[in-house]
Design a protein around this motif. Structure first.
Motif, PDB file in Angstrom:
ATOM      1  N   PHE A   5       0.815  -1.203   0.000  1.00  0.00           N
ATOM      2  CA  PHE A   5       0.000   0.000   0.000  1.00  0.00           C
ATOM      3  C   PHE A   5       0.854   1.260   0.000  1.00  0.00           C
ATOM      4  CE2 PHE A   5      -2.680  -3.249   2.022  1.00  0.00           C
ATOM      5  CZ  PHE A   5      -3.703  -3.265   1.094  1.00  0.00           C
ATOM      6  N   ASP A   6       2.148   1.094   0.223  1.00  0.00           N
ATOM      7  CA  ASP A   6       3.059   2.228   0.285  1.00  0.00           C
ATOM      8  C   ASP A   6       3.879   2.366  -0.993  1.00  0.00           C
ATOM      9  OD1 ASP A   6       4.053   4.423   1.668  1.00  0.00           O
ATOM     10  OD2 ASP A   6       5.776   3.304   2.400  1.00  0.00           O
ATOM     11  N   THR A   7       3.643   1.499  -1.954  1.00  0.00           N
ATOM     12  CA  THR A   7       4.371   1.562  -3.212  1.00  0.00           C
ATOM     13  C   THR A   7       3.466   2.137  -4.288  1.00  0.00           C
ATOM     14  OG1 THR A   7       3.722  -0.682  -3.791  1.00  0.00           O
ATOM     15  CG2 THR A   7       5.809  -0.414  -2.615  1.00  0.00           C
ATOM     16  N   HIS A   8       4.084   2.596  -5.347  1.00  0.00           N
ATOM     17  CA  HIS A   8       3.333   3.175  -6.464  1.00  0.00           C
ATOM     18  C   HIS A   8       3.700   2.436  -7.743  1.00  0.00           C
ATOM     19  CE1 HIS A   8       1.945   6.512  -4.012  1.00  0.00           C
ATOM     20  NE2 HIS A   8       3.156   6.533  -3.488  1.00  0.00           N
ATOM     21  N   PHE A   9       2.767   2.375  -8.635  1.00  0.00           N
ATOM     22  CA  PHE A   9       2.994   1.719  -9.909  1.00  0.00           C
ATOM     23  C   PHE A   9       3.849   2.635 -10.783  1.00  0.00           C
ATOM     24  CE2 PHE A   9       1.442   0.228 -14.137  1.00  0.00           C
ATOM     25  CZ  PHE A   9       1.966  -1.040 -14.053  1.00  0.00           C
ATOM     26  N   LEU A  10       4.953   2.130 -11.311  1.00  0.00           N
ATOM     27  CA  LEU A  10       5.907   2.964 -12.041  1.00  0.00           C
ATOM     28  C   LEU A  10       5.533   3.230 -13.492  1.00  0.00           C
ATOM     29  CD1 LEU A  10       9.279   1.477 -10.757  1.00  0.00           C
ATOM     30  CD2 LEU A  10       8.225   3.649 -10.131  1.00  0.00           C
ATOM     31  N   PHE A  11       4.581   2.487 -14.020  1.00  0.00           N
ATOM     32  CA  PHE A  11       4.309   2.608 -15.443  1.00  0.00           C
ATOM     33  C   PHE A  11       2.976   3.274 -15.760  1.00  0.00           C
ATOM     34  CE2 PHE A  11       6.938  -1.357 -15.120  1.00  0.00           C
ATOM     35  CZ  PHE A  11       8.115  -0.754 -15.504  1.00  0.00           C
ATOM     36  N   ASP A  12       2.302   3.822 -14.761  1.00  0.00           N
ATOM     37  CA  ASP A  12       1.048   4.499 -15.056  1.00  0.00           C
ATOM     38  C   ASP A  12       1.304   5.997 -15.285  1.00  0.00           C
ATOM     39  OD1 ASP A  12       1.457   5.561 -12.546  1.00  0.00           O
ATOM     40  OD2 ASP A  12      -0.339   4.695 -11.655  1.00  0.00           O
ATOM     41  N   GLU A  16       2.815  11.221  -8.314  1.00  0.00           N
ATOM     42  CA  GLU A  16       2.708  12.320  -7.357  1.00  0.00           C
ATOM     43  C   GLU A  16       3.920  13.245  -7.462  1.00  0.00           C
ATOM     44  OE1 GLU A  16       2.082  12.938  -2.580  1.00  0.00           O
ATOM     45  OE2 GLU A  16       1.606  11.017  -3.493  1.00  0.00           O
ATOM     46  N   TYR A  17       5.068  12.675  -7.761  1.00  0.00           N
ATOM     47  CA  TYR A  17       6.308  13.439  -7.899  1.00  0.00           C
ATOM     48  C   TYR A  17       6.951  13.084  -9.225  1.00  0.00           C
ATOM     49  CZ  TYR A  17       5.855  13.743  -2.813  1.00  0.00           C
ATOM     50  OH  TYR A  17       5.398  13.955  -1.539  1.00  0.00           O
ATOM     51  N   GLY A  18       7.628  14.028  -9.830  1.00  0.00           N
ATOM     52  CA  GLY A  18       8.459  13.742 -10.987  1.00  0.00           C
ATOM     53  C   GLY A  18       7.740  13.485 -12.279  1.00  0.00           C
ATOM     54  N   GLU A  19       7.139  14.503 -12.843  1.00  0.00           N
ATOM     55  CA  GLU A  19       6.473  14.319 -14.132  1.00  0.00           C
ATOM     56  C   GLU A  19       7.462  14.321 -15.290  1.00  0.00           C
ATOM     57  OE1 GLU A  19       3.155  16.909 -14.669  1.00  0.00           O
ATOM     58  OE2 GLU A  19       2.384  16.515 -12.675  1.00  0.00           O
ATOM     59  N   SER A  20       8.498  15.132 -15.203  1.00  0.00           N
ATOM     60  CA  SER A  20       9.473  15.203 -16.299  1.00  0.00           C
ATOM     61  C   SER A  20      10.647  14.268 -16.011  1.00  0.00           C
ATOM     62  CB  SER A  20       9.987  16.632 -16.464  1.00  0.00           C
ATOM     63  OG  SER A  20      10.867  16.972 -15.399  1.00  0.00           O
ATOM     64  N   ASP A  21      11.398  13.968 -17.047  1.00  0.00           N
ATOM     65  CA  ASP A  21      12.580  13.125 -16.878  1.00  0.00           C
ATOM     66  C   ASP A  21      13.568  13.759 -15.908  1.00  0.00           C
ATOM     67  OD1 ASP A  21      11.366  11.477 -18.713  1.00  0.00           O
ATOM     68  OD2 ASP A  21      12.805  11.853 -20.317  1.00  0.00           O
ATOM     69  N   GLN A  22      13.764  15.064 -16.015  1.00  0.00           N
ATOM     70  CA  GLN A  22      14.693  15.752 -15.126  1.00  0.00           C
ATOM     71  C   GLN A  22      14.214  15.704 -13.678  1.00  0.00           C
ATOM     72  OE1 GLN A  22      17.817  17.193 -15.985  1.00  0.00           O
ATOM     73  NE2 GLN A  22      17.970  17.023 -13.758  1.00  0.00           N
ATOM     74  N   GLU A  23      12.914  15.834 -13.461  1.00  0.00           N
ATOM     75  CA  GLU A  23      12.384  15.743 -12.098  1.00  0.00           C
ATOM     76  C   GLU A  23      12.613  14.344 -11.512  1.00  0.00           C
ATOM     77  OE1 GLU A  23       8.702  18.910 -11.972  1.00  0.00           O
ATOM     78  OE2 GLU A  23       8.411  17.030 -13.054  1.00  0.00           O
ATOM     79  N   ILE A  24      12.420  13.312 -12.318  1.00  0.00           N
ATOM     80  CA  ILE A  24      12.670  11.949 -11.858  1.00  0.00           C
ATOM     81  C   ILE A  24      14.150  11.788 -11.513  1.00  0.00           C
ATOM     82  CG2 ILE A  24      12.679   9.505 -12.515  1.00  0.00           C
ATOM     83  CD1 ILE A  24      10.241  10.176 -14.307  1.00  0.00           C
ATOM     84  N   PHE A  25      15.006  12.295 -12.373  1.00  0.00           N
ATOM     85  CA  PHE A  25      16.446  12.232 -12.123  1.00  0.00           C
ATOM     86  C   PHE A  25      16.789  12.914 -10.798  1.00  0.00           C
ATOM     87  CE2 PHE A  25      20.729  13.860 -12.325  1.00  0.00           C
ATOM     88  CZ  PHE A  25      21.451  12.797 -12.831  1.00  0.00           C
ATOM     89  N   ASP A  26      16.252  14.104 -10.592  1.00  0.00           N
ATOM     90  CA  ASP A  26      16.532  14.857  -9.363  1.00  0.00           C
ATOM     91  C   ASP A  26      16.020  14.125  -8.126  1.00  0.00           C
ATOM     92  OD1 ASP A  26      17.706  16.817 -10.927  1.00  0.00           O
ATOM     93  OD2 ASP A  26      15.957  18.150 -10.876  1.00  0.00           O
TER      94      ASP A  26
END
Length: 66
Positions: A5-12, A16-26
């Protein structure tokens, strides 16, 4: 023990955080303040290049967003 319940699906499309590639990287390198997400820096065997490859993989596998 994994708390599913504390994990998020990575492919949807609902991140909640990191919409852009750079945000994910950061987020992966620096972390998210006041959360359990710690930053990993560039502690990957191939350095930052490995992280960019992981981000590209996430994007390739991501569902089409409307």
């Amino acid at each position: 023990m994994i708390n599913y319940f504390d994990t998020h699906f990575l492919f949807d499309c609902d991140w909640e955080y990191g919409e852009s590639d750079q945000e994910i990287f950061d987020i992966v390198t620096i972390g998210i303040p006041n959360t359990r997400m710690l930053g990993f820096g560039s502690n990957f065997p191939g350095g930052e290049d490995d992280l960019w490859k992981i981000i590209a993989f996430l994007r390739i596998k991501q569902q089409a967003c409307s």
